[in-house]
Enzyme design. Structure first.
Site, PDB file in Angstrom:
ATOM      1  N   ASN A  25       0.812  -1.214   0.000  1.00 25.79           N
ATOM      2  CA  ASN A  25       0.000   0.000   0.000  1.00 25.79           C
ATOM      3  C   ASN A  25       0.848   1.268   0.000  1.00 25.79           C
ATOM      4  OD1 ASN A  25       0.394  -1.018   2.841  1.00 25.79           O
ATOM      5  ND2 ASN A  25      -0.270   1.075   3.284  1.00 25.79           N
ATOM      6  N   THR A  26       2.167   1.121   0.218  1.00 23.74           N
ATOM      7  CA  THR A  26       3.032   2.296   0.275  1.00 23.74           C
ATOM      8  C   THR A  26       4.452   1.900  -0.078  1.00 23.74           C
ATOM      9  OG1 THR A  26       3.689   4.172   1.677  1.00 23.74           O
ATOM     10  CG2 THR A  26       3.622   2.016   2.725  1.00 23.74           C
ATOM     11  N   GLY A  27       5.309   2.904  -0.276  1.00 22.89           N
ATOM     12  CA  GLY A  27       6.732   2.670  -0.430  1.00 22.89           C
ATOM     13  C   GLY A  27       7.119   1.795  -1.603  1.00 22.89           C
ATOM     14  N   TYR A 178      16.381  -5.368  14.465  1.00 23.30           N
ATOM     15  CA  TYR A 178      16.151  -5.178  13.031  1.00 23.30           C
ATOM     16  C   TYR A 178      17.213  -5.927  12.233  1.00 23.30           C
ATOM     17  CZ  TYR A 178      15.427  -2.871   8.521  1.00 23.30           C
ATOM     18  OH  TYR A 178      15.193  -2.616   7.188  1.00 23.30           O
TER      19      TYR A 178
END
Length: 305
Positions: A25-27, A178
């Site tokens: 939905n993004t990026g 991460y």
């Protein structure tokens, strides 16, 4: 003669192919889905927020009228949601050509998933591991089908697989967690490719976007986030460029299983997508097998390879 720089224009026709893109939905996920749809693929935006997913689908179809774009709810931090999404995709489609494991979270405060896993490891690695395992038999019979998993240069930064404390219960480092999750993405890719070798139709590849100007850093602490918002636009490439390594791994006819694509520029921060090298640790076969076994145990998902 100048060396050809691979761009979105090099993505071959995708007519008749089905692509599932997580976090689209993004990026860079959105930009990759947009290009695939424009090239004729039927694209599934597998997203946590379906309202945002539908808005993204409308943007894609506005740019490419007639494009086949659907939205599937998928929360990678919930094994129940992953199983539900996989079941729905199996009901809606008879094959998958491209599975792009793009979604991710970065530098989040200490949190756990619905199943009690540390959020970054649980979402970025275990969620995609389970999703891939539940869908893989839809790719296996399909010629030139691919599983592309998006890693990061962060797989080199304070990165290790902490088998004695995978969920960071004793202490917590946003950066370390991460790094563990992005290293796990590569270990997963290389072990999956080893298991796929000789089958002839499906391959596993990885990519990273370099320094791309996306929403991924929204979870950074406030002071470094403000600094990053000032500095990143000066050095980062737009998401349209950050998506190119993913698109090349997914569609370049000469790309091979087990390859890793990233930007060609300084420190792999930006530039045209090329083959890049991952850390020596990511190629540790014993580490790959051990993580695979633990991931199967934690998710309860067994692969058909």
């Amino acid at each position: 003669m100048a060396k050809h720089k691979w761009t979105a224009a090099d993505v071959p026709a995708q007519n008749g192919r089905t692509a599932v893109v997580t976090g689209a939905n993004t990026g860079i996920g959105f930009e990759a889905a947009k290009v695939l749809a424009a090239r004729g693929a039927a694209v599934v935006l597998a997203v946590r927020d379906t309202a945002k997913g539908k808005a993204a689908a409308e943007k894609i179809t506005s740019a490419s009228p007639g494009a086949d774009v659907r939205v599937q709810r998928l929360d990678l931090s919930s094994l129940d949601s992953i199983r539900t999404a996989a079941d729905q995709l199996r009901a809606d489609h008879n094959r998958i050509d491209l599975l792009i494991n793009n979604a991710g979270v970065m530098y989040t405060p200490k949190q756990t998933t619905a199943d009690g896993f540390e959020l970054q490891f649980g979402t970025n690695h275990l969620g995609h591991f389970a999703f891939s395992g539940l869908l893989l038999d839809m790719l296996l019979p399909v010629p030139d089908s691919r599983v592309v998993t998006v890693s990061s240069v962060g797989h080199r930064i304070r990165a290790a697989i902490h088998f004695d404390d995978l969920n960071w219960e004793r202490s917590y480092s946003r950066v370390g967690a991460y790094g563990q999750s992005k290293l796990a993405n590569l270990l997963f890719t290389y072990e999956l490719q080893r298991r796929l070798s000789g089958r002839g139709k499906t391959n596993a590849l990885a990519a990273h976007p370099g320094a791309s100007n996306t929403e991924l850093m929204r979870n950074m602490p406030s002071v470094p986030r403000v600094a990053a918002n000032l500095v990143v636009p000066l050095f980062a490439q737009p998401a349209t460029e950050g998506a190119l390594p993913t698109l090349r791994a997914a569609t370049d006819p000469v790309a091979l299983g087990g390859q890793y694509y990233g930007p060609s520029g300084f420190a792999e921060g930006r530039g045209a997508p090329v083959l890049v090298r991952s850390s020596a640790q990511s190629h540790d076969a014993e580490l790959q097998r051990r993580l695979w076994t633990v991931s199967e145990e934690l998710t309860g998902v067994k692969f058909p390879v």
